[in-house]
Design a protein around this motif. Structure first.
Motif: not given
Length: 139
Positions: A81-83, A87-89, A125, A127, A133, A135
């Motif tokens: 999860e982003l939080n 976590a990366t995106h 966002f 996947r 993830l 964005e």
């Protein structure tokens, strides 16, 4: 101190052949280079015993995105999860977010439809095939 220049953003994947078509064909990123690295110097540099890896570098309009598949690989982790710390995106910008969203194949998993945040930025966002993830934001 010596000045640093950004070279690439890396994303480790479990199956490069499964993931590459998403970035190349769905997101339309150009393949810049494809190569493999192995040997003691590489294994020592990455801190993974007997490591070797296959790499693909893609052009995201001037930002080099590196996809890398390691051997040996570890067990896959759940999609973060982003939080969550760590976590990366990957963030990619488009001129028209709604048009890009409308053109995306229906089988690509998304978190939501495009939204405009309180800062005025339109984001969305999705996947990749491995759950990483991505964005997409409007510039």
């Amino acid at each position: 101190m010596t000045a640093l220049d950004a070279h690439h953003v890396g994303l480790t994947v479990g199956d490069l052949e499964q993931t590459l078509p998403f970035y190349r064909d769905v997101l339309d990123l150009e393949v810049l280079d494809r190569f493999s690295v192995e040997g003691e110097a590489f294994a020592d540099a990455v801190g993974v015993d007997d490591a070797g890896a296959d790499f693909v570098h893609l052009d995201a309009n001037g930002v080099r995105l590196e996809l890398v598949e390691y051997d040996p690989e570890t067990d896959p982790r759940p999609a973060p999860e982003l939080n969550e710390p760590g976590a990366t995106h990957v963030g990619l910008a488009v001129d028209d977010l709604e048009a890009f969203y409308a053109d995306l194949p229906e089988d690509v998993p998304t978190i939501s439809e495009p939204r405009t945040t309180a800062s005025g930025t339109s984001i969305w966002f999705l996947r990749d095939p491995e759950g990483n993830l991505v964005e997409v934001l409007e510039t």
